[in-house]
Write a protein that holds these residues in place. Structure first.
Motif, PDB file in Angstrom:
ATOM      1  N   LEU A 114       0.845  -1.191   0.000  1.00 60.88           N
ATOM      2  CA  LEU A 114       0.000   0.000   0.000  1.00 60.88           C
ATOM      3  C   LEU A 114       0.885   1.247   0.000  1.00 60.88           C
ATOM      4  CD1 LEU A 114      -2.635   1.667   0.423  1.00 60.88           C
ATOM      5  CD2 LEU A 114      -2.417   1.208   2.858  1.00 60.88           C
ATOM      6  N   PHE A 118       1.089   3.820  -3.048  1.00 63.95           N
ATOM      7  CA  PHE A 118       0.730   5.225  -2.828  1.00 63.95           C
ATOM      8  C   PHE A 118       1.881   6.130  -3.295  1.00 63.95           C
ATOM      9  CE2 PHE A 118      -0.283   9.071  -0.454  1.00 63.95           C
ATOM     10  CZ  PHE A 118      -1.643   9.157  -0.649  1.00 63.95           C
ATOM     11  N   LEU A 168      -5.828  11.197  -7.115  1.00 67.07           N
ATOM     12  CA  LEU A 168      -5.298  10.101  -6.286  1.00 67.07           C
ATOM     13  C   LEU A 168      -6.357   9.020  -6.055  1.00 67.07           C
ATOM     14  CD1 LEU A 168      -3.116  11.493  -3.358  1.00 67.07           C
ATOM     15  CD2 LEU A 168      -2.492   9.702  -4.967  1.00 67.07           C
ATOM     16  N   LYS A 169      -7.591   9.472  -5.848  1.00 69.58           N
ATOM     17  CA  LYS A 169      -8.697   8.517  -5.640  1.00 69.58           C
ATOM     18  C   LYS A 169      -8.798   7.576  -6.831  1.00 69.58           C
ATOM     19  CE  LYS A 169     -11.978  11.125  -2.895  1.00 69.58           C
ATOM     20  NZ  LYS A 169     -13.208  11.922  -2.956  1.00 69.58           N
ATOM     21  N   MET A 172      -5.867   5.136  -6.912  1.00 65.86           N
ATOM     22  CA  MET A 172      -5.842   4.140  -5.829  1.00 65.86           C
ATOM     23  C   MET A 172      -7.174   3.402  -5.740  1.00 65.86           C
ATOM     24  SD  MET A 172      -2.778   4.426  -4.583  1.00 65.86           S
ATOM     25  CE  MET A 172      -2.804   3.554  -3.015  1.00 65.86           C
ATOM     26  N   TRP A 175      -7.317  -0.171  -4.404  1.00 62.94           N
ATOM     27  CA  TRP A 175      -7.117  -0.286  -2.958  1.00 62.94           C
ATOM     28  C   TRP A 175      -8.375   0.093  -2.188  1.00 62.94           C
ATOM     29  CZ3 TRP A 175      -3.490  -2.437  -0.037  1.00 62.94           C
ATOM     30  CH2 TRP A 175      -2.261  -2.734  -0.631  1.00 62.94           C
ATOM     31  N   GLN A 176      -9.130   1.058  -2.731  1.00 63.61           N
ATOM     32  CA  GLN A 176     -10.321   1.512  -2.009  1.00 63.61           C
ATOM     33  C   GLN A 176     -11.375   0.414  -1.931  1.00 63.61           C
ATOM     34  OE1 GLN A 176     -11.411   5.748  -3.061  1.00 63.61           O
ATOM     35  NE2 GLN A 176      -9.603   5.401  -4.330  1.00 63.61           N
ATOM     36  N   SER A 177     -11.467  -0.391  -2.989  1.00 66.09           N
ATOM     37  CA  SER A 177     -12.426  -1.499  -2.907  1.00 66.09           C
ATOM     38  C   SER A 177     -11.901  -2.593  -1.991  1.00 66.09           C
ATOM     39  CB  SER A 177     -12.696  -2.072  -4.298  1.00 66.09           C
ATOM     40  OG  SER A 177     -11.475  -2.399  -4.913  1.00 66.09           O
ATOM     41  N   VAL A 179     -10.173  -1.902   0.870  1.00 70.57           N
ATOM     42  CA  VAL A 179     -10.105  -1.434   2.268  1.00 70.57           C
ATOM     43  C   VAL A 179     -11.302  -1.908   3.056  1.00 70.57           C
ATOM     44  CG1 VAL A 179     -10.194   0.621   3.749  1.00 70.57           C
ATOM     45  CG2 VAL A 179      -8.680   0.570   1.798  1.00 70.57           C
TER      46      VAL A 179
ATOM     47  N   ASN B   6     -14.247   5.508   1.425  1.00 73.85           N
ATOM     48  CA  ASN B   6     -13.218   4.522   1.119  1.00 73.85           C
ATOM     49  C   ASN B   6     -11.844   5.166   1.034  1.00 73.85           C
ATOM     50  OD1 ASN B   6     -14.795   2.273   1.123  1.00 73.85           O
ATOM     51  ND2 ASN B   6     -15.167   2.268  -1.091  1.00 73.85           N
ATOM     52  N   PHE B   7     -11.800   6.333   0.442  1.00 70.27           N
ATOM     53  CA  PHE B   7     -10.515   7.020   0.309  1.00 70.27           C
ATOM     54  C   PHE B   7     -10.006   7.461   1.678  1.00 70.27           C
ATOM     55  CE2 PHE B   7      -7.826  10.743  -0.873  1.00 70.27           C
ATOM     56  CZ  PHE B   7      -6.887  10.041  -1.622  1.00 70.27           C
ATOM     57  N   ASP B   9     -10.734   5.983   4.462  1.00 71.80           N
ATOM     58  CA  ASP B   9     -10.300   4.743   5.123  1.00 71.80           C
ATOM     59  C   ASP B   9      -8.908   4.338   4.638  1.00 71.80           C
ATOM     60  OD1 ASP B   9     -12.661   4.672   6.446  1.00 71.80           O
ATOM     61  OD2 ASP B   9     -13.597   3.139   5.173  1.00 71.80           O
ATOM     62  N   LEU B  10      -8.726   4.506   3.345  1.00 72.72           N
ATOM     63  CA  LEU B  10      -7.422   4.161   2.752  1.00 72.72           C
ATOM     64  C   LEU B  10      -6.307   5.013   3.366  1.00 72.72           C
ATOM     65  CD1 LEU B  10      -5.821   2.798   0.252  1.00 72.72           C
ATOM     66  CD2 LEU B  10      -6.172   5.019  -0.812  1.00 72.72           C
ATOM     67  N   ASN B  13      -5.672   3.958   6.886  1.00 71.45           N
ATOM     68  CA  ASN B  13      -4.903   2.710   6.868  1.00 71.45           C
ATOM     69  C   ASN B  13      -3.431   3.002   6.566  1.00 71.45           C
ATOM     70  OD1 ASN B  13      -4.355  -0.018   6.849  1.00 71.45           O
ATOM     71  ND2 ASN B  13      -5.114  -0.357   4.780  1.00 71.45           N
ATOM     72  N   LEU B  14      -3.235   3.917   5.633  1.00 72.33           N
ATOM     73  CA  LEU B  14      -1.874   4.300   5.237  1.00 72.33           C
ATOM     74  C   LEU B  14      -1.101   4.881   6.428  1.00 72.33           C
ATOM     75  CD1 LEU B  14      -0.290   4.509   2.429  1.00 72.33           C
ATOM     76  CD2 LEU B  14      -0.858   6.926   2.528  1.00 72.33           C
TER      77      LEU B  14
END
Lengths: 179, 112
Positions: A114, A118, A168-169, A172, A175-177, A179, B6-7, B9-10, B13-14
């Motif tokens: 991750l 990122f 960025l969304k 990434m 990754w969002q799906s 999380v 979600n973002f 949360d991401l 998490n980061l």
């Protein structure tokens, strides 16, 4: 009991105490090296070189630290200047290298991926915007603090972050799906 | 709003999983590369020391009745039974020089 940053700085300035400076380096090396890895697309060697340069410059200009901001914030200003200077002097070379980078795979099972993904996503931005996004999302600095660290107008910071967030969304999204 | 959550949360998490990067000689590498504290060149610091010592000695000689003190000291030493002979004065001077040398050596070797 941990000695505060200001006391360590005074020891360095008053007595040339290298041990006090090494305490400051130990205290912040991980965060700064991590930040520079994020900013360099997770190039560990380059990030460590820049972190080393940052600490040495901080040592040389420690007299200029007035204690108005946190030491770490001041350190980030130096790091940003080192990072920006590096990118200015290696711009052409870095653009060529970026074209050669293969699409990074990712593994949501591993947290470290991750961080790498990122960092790679941040590479799509110009260094100044990259730094603003990192300071906001990773270090959770306020817009005005970012403006102060990077010495750019507050409006520019806000614009960098709002525009950068959407991009960025998208980058990434996988990754969002996950999380 | 799902995408935003979600973002967020991401990002959370980061931040939570930010790894600690082990030092592994990083700090010692920096300390080894630190510039030494700025010092005056040895010849300049010696010159400054010499000039100030000479000035101090000059002022002292000007203020004090040096000739009277020298003649008094000389007559006092020569009147002492133990120092009435030239060899004894030589021994005394040698001991003084040796002691001075030992003290200077100890100071330079950071032993004291």
């Amino acid at each position: 009991m941990e000695i505060d940053d200001q006391t360590l700085i005074e020891r360095v300035l008053d007595k040339g105490d290298e041990h006090a400076f090494s305490e400051l380096v130990k205290r912040y090396q991980s965060q700064l090296r991590y930040s520079l890895r994020q900013l360099t697309g997770w190039d560990e060697a380059l990030a460590d070189d820049l972190a080393q340069e940052t600490f040495i410059k901080a040592y040389k200009s420690l007299k200029q630290f007035k204690g108005k901001a946190k030491f770490f914030t001041w350190l980030y200003r130096i790091a940003y200047n080192c990072f920006a200077a590096y990118y200015r002097s290696h711009k052409a070379e870095l653009q060529l290298n970026d074209e050669d980078i293969p699409d990074p795979g990712f593994n949501p099972e591993l947290a470290s991926d991750l961080h790498r993904d990122f960092a790679r996503a941040l590479k799509a931005f110009e260094p100044q915007q990259r730094m603003a996004l990192h300071l906001s999302f990773q270090r959770q600095l306020s817009h005005s603090e970012i403006s102060e660290v990077m010495e750019i107008p507050l409006g520019t910071v806000k614009s960098y972050i709002s525009r950068g967030q959407d991009k960025l969304k998208q980058q990434m999204i996988s990754w969002q799906s996950g999380v | 709003m799902q995408g935003t959550n979600n973002f967020d949360d991401l990002l959370g998490n980061l931040r939570e999983t930010e790894p600690y990067i082990a030092d592994e000689g990083f700090t010692s590498g920096i300390i080894a590369r630190l510039p030494e504290a700025e010092q005056l060149p040895a010849w300049l610091s010696n010159l400054i020391l010499l000039v100030f010592t000479a000035m101090g000695s000059g002022i002292a000689a000007w203020q004090l009745p040096v000739s009277k003190m020298v003649s008094f000291t000389t007559s006092s030493i020569t009147s002492l039974p133990a120092f009435s002979s030239i060899p004894m004065i030589g021994v005394g001077a040698t001991i003084t020089f040796l002691l001075s040398y030992v003290i200077i050596w100890l100071v330079h070797s950071d032993a004291i």
